[in-house]
Motif scaffolding. Structure first.
Motif, PDB file in Angstrom:
ATOM      1  N   GLY B 275       0.775  -1.266   0.066  1.00 31.92           N
ATOM      2  CA  GLY B 275       0.029  -0.015  -0.035  1.00 31.92           C
ATOM      3  C   GLY B 275       0.800   1.218  -0.211  1.00 31.92           C
ATOM      4  O   GLY B 275       1.883   1.186   0.412  1.00 31.92           O
ATOM      5  N   TYR B 277       0.545   5.125   0.885  1.00 33.31           N
ATOM      6  CA  TYR B 277      -0.422   6.409   1.642  1.00 33.31           C
ATOM      7  C   TYR B 277       0.295   7.654   1.694  1.00 33.31           C
ATOM      8  O   TYR B 277       1.138   8.116   0.967  1.00 33.31           O
ATOM      9  N   ASN B 464      -1.780  -0.310  -9.462  1.00 36.37           N
ATOM     10  CA  ASN B 464      -2.460  -0.409  -8.362  1.00 36.37           C
ATOM     11  C   ASN B 464      -2.014   0.739  -7.248  1.00 36.37           C
ATOM     12  O   ASN B 464      -2.671   1.145  -6.577  1.00 36.37           O
ATOM     13  N   SER B 467      -3.036   4.203  -7.468  1.00 32.89           N
ATOM     14  CA  SER B 467      -4.549   3.935  -7.479  1.00 32.89           C
ATOM     15  C   SER B 467      -4.755   4.336  -5.963  1.00 32.89           C
ATOM     16  O   SER B 467      -5.707   4.936  -5.503  1.00 32.89           O
ATOM     17  N   HIS B 468      -3.862   3.705  -5.113  1.00 34.98           N
ATOM     18  CA  HIS B 468      -4.023   3.730  -3.671  1.00 34.98           C
ATOM     19  C   HIS B 468      -3.981   5.166  -3.378  1.00 34.98           C
ATOM     20  O   HIS B 468      -4.329   5.788  -2.171  1.00 34.98           O
ATOM     21  N   GLY B 470      -5.132   7.592  -4.953  1.00 33.50           N
ATOM     22  CA  GLY B 470      -6.259   8.210  -5.583  1.00 33.50           C
ATOM     23  C   GLY B 470      -6.181   8.910  -6.844  1.00 33.50           C
ATOM     24  O   GLY B 470      -6.821   9.605  -7.695  1.00 33.50           O
ATOM     25  N   GLN B 589      -7.943  -9.947  -6.159  1.00 32.64           N
ATOM     26  CA  GLN B 589      -8.576  -8.655  -6.282  1.00 32.64           C
ATOM     27  C   GLN B 589      -8.632  -8.112  -7.766  1.00 32.64           C
ATOM     28  O   GLN B 589      -8.383  -6.850  -7.878  1.00 32.64           O
ATOM     29  N   THR B 616     -11.725   1.134  -8.469  1.00 28.95           N
ATOM     30  CA  THR B 616     -10.523   1.622  -7.642  1.00 28.95           C
ATOM     31  C   THR B 616      -9.692   0.617  -6.977  1.00 28.95           C
ATOM     32  O   THR B 616     -10.204  -0.027  -6.118  1.00 28.95           O
ATOM     33  N   ARG B 618      -7.451  -0.722  -3.755  1.00 29.35           N
ATOM     34  CA  ARG B 618      -7.293  -0.332  -2.326  1.00 29.35           C
ATOM     35  C   ARG B 618      -6.301  -1.134  -1.832  1.00 29.35           C
ATOM     36  O   ARG B 618      -6.108  -2.337  -2.310  1.00 29.35           O
ATOM     37  N   TYR B 621      -2.379  -4.663  -1.768  1.00 31.71           N
ATOM     38  CA  TYR B 621      -2.042  -5.242  -3.392  1.00 31.71           C
ATOM     39  C   TYR B 621      -2.173  -6.603  -3.278  1.00 31.71           C
ATOM     40  O   TYR B 621      -2.687  -7.064  -4.054  1.00 31.71           O
TER      41      TYR B 621
END
Ligand SMILES: [Zn+2]
Lengths: 101, 1272
Positions: B275, B277, B464, B467-468, B470, B589, B616, B618, B621
């Motif tokens: 992820g 952030y 991905n 995409s995390h 946004g 996913q 989207t 999230r 991954y």
């Protein structure tokens, strides 16, 4: 995970901080009316975009900070001590550190 | 044409399988190809069968090598499934791994590294994947389409209890049949941990783009972390044989790796960035050990803060939707290539490669080079049909059909041997029906015998992680994929993740990504290799008149028909599509079927793909285990446990401990055979008869200093505090803003500008925060210094008629006469012998003649030794929290259960406390009508009507006509209950509407019942005053004390043991700790002989820990505008410079002066004279407070000291950020701690960690457990 630039400690994870709510509230005097207190405590704006929030560097220097954060992008543009005297100290310190050109 | 293509290595291998007997067990293993370590065989188990692979294999490659084709069953239809990919997108080979308590379900075999002793099992099948009883579901497929469960079972009498019951019943049966994989139900035996890191640049992915990005950045002087989810670096370089920059991919990779290592790149293998952030923070999971030793961790959760991020995350190959495309033997072309080139296994002998673009041709070439027979179906019509013309220069074993595509796979019945749509046998591919492109669309053409189908429908960049953040991906109509969108963050995407397909171009794009991040000039993009033909946009192959089962999401058994049905039923939003069909909701996913699903949806809706949208992505991954999220915060370390300095002492006296918030407190002290009830009743009775001792250290204690401290407290408490005389204490209550009661406690005035505030145990942290908030944000004009001193002082309540006799004999310099030391008096004194200072306050929680006595924490056992020696002689007892509670309930004192955040002062019977002479916080809102209503539930005492009856806290109070059962929500509730030794029956506190006044007007024919419907009890109670005993308070202020009845004059104080043994030992588990050298010190590899000199002793240790010898520690604060004055004093006292932010300066006599805030400092090692000067410092400048006993210092050194610290502390400890002489405050397991990097001991660095004393044992335990990794 937000990174909050503590004016004393430097950038830190938001996990070190506690959220303290809306920093724009103007608190009434202790002997002000019940209505004034109701207004201050219960009626809050929920702005979309730039906002001023209180965060406490609880697992850090313990300063209460006013953090300017965009509620849409999460971008934090500034953070300074909520205590004006402390803020002055921090400003003086950063000026002392800036080399005079 | 390359050499490799003209002279394929005679790897095969398949034609001389008998070459080595060892390979007999691996029918599909190639002889020389692959980077597996053939010298390192790995035995493993598949469904109980013993099989063999090699180091470097995945479970999937080893299963293929051994000829296992069916490795799982579909989730819904239970169709056989094989390995479909060689990466995280795997949709078929989802298995369970591990045995017993280590069994984990839903593991991706295509990424699971093979290790010695691995045990794996198929899922979703009973009794086994090769024979599954539920296979019949496949025949019922038309009943099990999209939304089947919702439609069928929710239609059973909805919204009725029966309907719900039906659904629950069905759900259970469906889930049982669906499998889902079974995880272990045992506690996880393994350890996990967190880790923190900082870097200048994080590079995600180690394909050609990632390797080049990392190399260029590191060579530019950046501190780089390169994270790779695989257990091998190289990405697609491992899978493809084509040259890169005119070098063999393996050689190119090795050169780059050597350069990375030379440049100091931190390479993290087996580490998934799951992820991204805010603020450049990456969440990463490192797989450390497959079957960890007891001192090892299994996985590690990394939080990495990166100034810049390069995403070289590659791309995932898409399949095509065609009939029965889920059969074992169907896989992506790139996966087939990886199995042949990287793992040296042949997934089949006769391969059909179906492609829509040039990329598939490379795969075909590599398969042919390994000796497979290959037939190419190229969906494009304009390409050459002659084999010799193909761009890859394919060999003679290859046939090539243009304008052709796979239509449907066929299996083979094991028994009959015929080819057809059969459900027996291994279900694997035996033949393929082909469709040819005509001017009327796809038409059924022919059938090819084959045992595998390698499919490439194009590649989808892994967007991905962006995409995390946004960032929405953008559809590229030329490259036929979603490309990463624009971001303003310092994140760059390169390589295949940015839609660059060719390896050399990927490498250049990696270099350019770094150039953009550093603001440098990009190099010119290399010319893309001339494409023989552009790709064909195609996602599904259908032919009229053929009903096909074409899978999009094989893991959740979602087919193209399901998507069309969803579209037909109006689920046109991609988010609805996902929820209705469960497309993309499996463990992958949507990595596998996302684009196909969108494409089919777009076609059904007659729209373009970008119009349908994309889901989207999230975090995470890839799946993240719950264990690694918990880290070490489980079991005894779920939260830190706080110990009082009397912990070990109390255990030695037989205390049974209980949790009170984070604290461990003495609950009761049983005599032989006594249970809780017997013990606390005996203890409470003995307190009222003679004297009792109770450890009350956990009560919150806050030092409030400064010229405006009195005014500050006056605003905070409802009652007046400004005029409290020095030497007196006052009970106080504070409200919240909303007028409800927040906390209570005593305020002691120790000096003119010096107060001590006590709080409830539970309220300590909240009150401290609240006072700080008020002081810093609302009343900055008040000069107040606030410090928690809970850990500085150990407190003991001495209660009972003999309390004064006991203390008079043991305390010097205090006149205990009633007039000299009245109720609520505060006095400073010394324990007998004069060495140990103490504070006394005459406060009573029990209603008896009582005192609280406080000493600096180190002296707690010495204090308790003499108190207990005396108390025993007087017939006294040690009492725990249970007896404490009984005594306060008898007295009618409110505590936590009553101060629950819903009560007003008046509710608690304390309305008269609220001052009318001064404003205080909460007063305004306490005036609200609803809070002033006399009918509110108010505090009362409760006794059972029937003799001997018992009732429970938590019961509701109901007012009912006699003889009737209680119902409704009642008119009140019971907050606290105890057996009263003084009264000989059960009593309680509670709240009831209108309080005792209204209860007194109760009609005769009404009963008040304490109803406990959960535990099934109803007790008739009487409402009485909450002050059960001694309402006048005569016992607290006795006319005369009883005769002591024992000679206490022979008792002598034995001074503190801290200097000899250290705090951790002192507060340790039990007395055995004294014999356990590890209780004080632990080292990674060597044991310390001399704890006084750990550095020389442990020079070679990976990591060592030792408690530092205590030295005086002071905290000093300056008021705004008075910094210069305070710094002047501190410079004078320390003999050194004034430290800048985050720095320590060393003065004379090794005195250390550290900055702790813009206006605060810590001074370590000050002598008594210096301490005296600080204590006397001008209150107009600031305030000073000694905290020597409040904190414990642990010294941590060794090569891995920073590594160990970063397992817990989120600080940036790199040399540039945290050089020698640095100091920082941070959190360690939710606990505030201070870390110093010591000067003069530079390589490896030595640190000092300050932890609050009560947390020290808990945090020390965490450090020791983690440090054990370097043992051995
Ligand atoms: Zn801070």
């Amino acid at each position: 995970m937000l990174r909050i630039p503590c004016p004393y400690c430097g950038p830190r994870d938001h996990a070190e901080f506690d959220y303290g709510g809306d920093a724009t509230v103007v608190w009434p005097a202790l002997d002000d009316t019940t209505e004034a207190w109701v207004e201050a405590l219960y009626f809050r704006d929920d702005p979309k975009g730039p906002h001023r929030e209180l965060w406490r560097h609880a697992r850090g220097c313990r300063l209460w900070l006013i953090v300017e954060r965009d509620t849409v992008t999460h971008e934090i543009s500034a953070a300074h001590p909520a205590h004006p005297g402390m803020a002055d100290e921090v400003t003086a310190q950063s000026q002392a550190e800036t080399p005079s050109a | 044409m390359t050499d490799a293509a003209t002279t394929p290595p005679v790897d095969l291998d398949l034609r001389r399988r008998d070459a080595a007997a060892a390979l007999a067990a691996e029918p599909n293993r190639l002889v020389v190809r692959g980077i597996i370590d053939r010298a390192a065989p790995r035995r493993f188990q598949w469904e109980g069968r013993e099989l063999k692979g090699y180091a470097g294999d995945t479970l999937a490659s080893a299963l293929i090598a051994s000829g296992v084709r069916t490795v799982a069953r579909g989730f819904k239809y239970h169709r056989p499934r094989g390995v479909m990919s060689a990466g995280v997108e795997e949709g078929g080979a989802i298995v369970a791994v591990g045995e017993g308590d280590r069994r984990i379900a839903n593991i991706n075999a295509a990424t699971q590294e093979l290790y010695e002793g691995l045990a794996a099992f198929g899922q979703n099948a009973w009794p086994s994947v090769s024979w599954d009883a539920a296979r019949v579901n496949d025949r019922l497929g038309r009943f099990l389409g999209a939304g089947f469960y919702y439609k069928t079972f929710f239609s059973f009498t909805p919204n009725t209890p029966d309907g719900t019951g039906h659904w629950m019943l069905f759900e259970r049966a469906i889930r049982a049949a669906a499998g889902m994989g079974k995880a272990s139900r045992e506690p996880d035996p393994d350890q996990y941990e967190a880790a923190h890191a900082h870097c200048d640049m994080l590079v995600v992915g180690s394909g050609p783009a990632g390797l080049e990005a990392a190399r260029v950045a590191a060579e530019a002087g950046l501190d780089v972390i390169l994270a790779e989810q695989d257990f091998e670096l190289g990405g697609r370089l491992l899978a493809e044989a084509a040259e890169i920059d005119s070098a063999a991919p393996g050689d190119w990779r090795d050169q780059r790796l050597a350069a990375l290592r030379a440049a100091g790149v931190r390479i993290m293998l087996r580490t998934t960035v799951f992820g991204l952030y805010d603020g450049g923070v990456a969440g990463m999971m490192e797989r450390v050990a497959h079957s960890p030793e007891p001192h090892q961790v299994r996985e590690r959760f990394w939080t990495v803060r990166a100034d810049r991020i390069v995403l070289a995350t590659g791309a995932i190959e898409r399949g095509l939707a065609f009939g029965e495309n889920d059969r074992p033997g169907v896989m992506t072309a790139g996966a087939a290539q990886a199995y042949v080139n990287r793992f040296g296994v042949a997934p089949g002998r006769r391969a059909v490669v179906a492609t829509t673009h040039d990329g598939g041709l490379g795969a075909a070439a590599d398969l042919a080079a390994a000796g497979l027979e290959v037939a190419i179906l190229d969906a494009r019509t304009g390409v050459a049909r002659e084999i010799g013309d193909t761009p890859s220069g394919l060999g003679a074993a290859v046939s090539h059909l243009a304008g052709a595509a796979p239509l449907r796979t066929l299996g083979r019945a094991r028994a009959l041997g015929d080819v057809g749509d059969v459900m027996f046998g291994d279900g694997g591919v035996a033949a393929l029906e082909i469709a040819l492109d005509t001017d009327r669309g796809w038409r059924v053409a022919d059938r090819i015998e084959c045992d595998m189908v390698a499919v490439s429908g194009g590649w989808s960049p892994v967007v991905n992680l962006l995409s995390h953040r946004g960032v929405k991906p953008v559809w590229d109509t030329e490259r036929l994929c979603f490309l990463p969108g624009e971001t303003s963050e310092p994140i760059e995407v390169c390589g295949a993740a940015a839609g660059v397909w060719e390896a050399g171009a990927c490498a250049a794009s990696g270099r350019n990504a770094v150039a953009r991040l550093l603001g440098r000039t990009e190099e010119e993009a290399p010319l893309r290799r001339a494409s023989a033909s552009p790709p064909r946009e195609m996602y599904e192959v259908r032919a009229p008149g053929r009903k096909l089962k074409s899978f999009i999401d094989p893991q959740h058994d979602v087919t193209t028909e399901d998507v069309r049905q969803a579209a037909c039923e109006g689920y046109v939003s991609v988010e609805h599509l996902k929820r209705y069909t469960t497309l993309g909701m499996a463990t992958d996913q949507g990595k596998n079927g996302n684009i196909l699903g969108l494409a089919v949806m777009a076609e059904a809706l007659k729209r373009e793909i970008p119009e349908v949208g994309t889901t989207t992505f999230r975090p995470p991954y890839t799946p993240v285990s719950l264990g690694v999220l918990a880290g070490r915060s489980r079991g005894k370390h779920f939260k830190p446990k706080r110990r009082t300095p009397l912990h070990a002492w109390s255990l030695a006296q037989g205390a049974v401990m209980t949790d009170a918030g984070l604290w461990r407190r003495s609950w009761y002290f049983p005599h032989a055979m006594e249970g809780l009830d017997d013990a606390y009743i005996r203890e409470a009775a003995a307190v009222r008869a003679s004297v009792g001792l109770c450890d009350v250290t956990s009560l919150g204690k806050i030092s409030v200093q400064g010229p405006d401290a009195g005014e500050f407290l006056n605003r905070v408490y409802v009652n007046g505090m400004a005029k409290l005389p020095v030497g007196k204490a006052r009970y106080g209550v504070m409200l919240r803003d909303d007028g409800l009661v927040f906390d209570d406690g005593a305020v002691w005035r120790l000096g003119e500008t010096d107060y001590l505030v006590t709080t409830t145990t539970a309220g300590a942290g909240k009150v401290m925060s609240w006072l700080e908030e008020l002081s810093q944000t609302r009343w900055p004009e008040l000069r107040v210094a606030l410090s928690s001193v809970t850990d500085r002082w150990a407190g003991v309540a001495v209660a009972g008629p003999q309390a004064r006799n006991l203390l008079t004999a043991l305390v010097e310099d205090v006149d205990f006469e009633d007039a000299a030391f009245p109720f609520m008096g505060v006095r400073a004194g010394r324990l007998k012998g004069g060495e140990i200072e103490c504070w006394l306050a005459r406060l009573s929680f029990s209603g008896e003649l009582a005192y609280e006595i406080y000493v600096e924490s180190d002296h707690a056992p010495a204090l308790m030794d003499v108190l207990w020696e005396g108390a025993k002689a007087l017939g006294g007892v040690l009492y725990g929290t249970e007896a404490l509670g009984a005594l306060r309930i008898e007295k009618g004192h409110v505590a936590g259960p009553e101060l629950d955040g819903r009560t007003t002062l008046a509710d608690l019977g304390l309305g008269a406390m609220g001052s009318t002479k001064k404003p205080y916080l909460g007063a305004a809102l306490a005036q609200r009508e609803v809070l002033a209503d006399a009918g509110r539930q108010r505090l009362v005492g409760l006794t059972p009507l029937e003799e001997g009856a018992q009732f429970k806290a938590g019961s509701i109070l109901c007012r009912v006509p006699l003889g009737e059962s209680p119902s409704g929500h009642g008119v009140g509730w019971v907050s606290s209950v105890t057996y009263s030794p003084a009264l000989g029956h059960w009593i309680g506190l509670g709240f009831i509407e209108g309080g005792i006044e209204k209860a007194a007007t109760r009609k005769a024919e009404e009963a008040i019942i304490a109803a406990d419907p959960v535990r099934g009890a109803e007790t008739r109670v009487r409402v009485v005053s909450p002050h059960f005993i001694d309402p006048e308070g005569a016992r607290m202020r006795p006319e005369a004390d009883p005769a002591p009845g024992a000679d206490l004059s022979t008792i002598n104080v034995r001074p503190s043991r801290r200097s000899a043994f250290g705090t951790l030992w002192l507060d340790g588990l039990d007395n055995r700790a004294a014999d356990d050298p590890n209780a004080r010190r632990v080292v990674g590899r060597v044991e310390l002989d001399d704890p006084e000199d750990p550095v020389s002793d442990a020079q070679d240790a990976a990591v060592w820990l030792v408690e530092e010898r205590p030295r005086p520690l002071w905290r000093v604060e300056a008021w705004p505008g008075r910094r210069a004055a305070v710094e002047g004093l501190l410079r004078e006292l320390s003999g050194g410079a004034a430290p800048a932010y985050g720095r320590t300066e060393i003065g004379e006599d090794e005195i250390e002066l550290s900055r702790a805030g813009p206006l605060s400092w810590r001074v370590l090692g000050l002598g008594p004279e210096g301490g005296e000067r600080l204590a006397m410092m001008d209150a107009e400048d600031g305030a000073a407070l000694e905290l020597s006993h409040a904190e414990v210092a642990v010294r941590i050194g060794g090569r891995e000291a920073a590594t160990l610290l970063n397992r817990f502390l989120p600080l940036d400890l790199r040399d540039a950020s945290f050089p020698e002489g640095s100091t920082a405050i941070t959190g360690f397991h939710h606990t505030p701690v201070t870390l110093d990097r010591l000067s003069g001991a530079s390589i490896p660095p030595t640190y000092r960690l300050w932890v609050p004393r009560s947390y020290a044992w808990s945090l020390w335990g965490l450090l020791r457990e983690s440090a054990a990794q370097w043992r051995g």
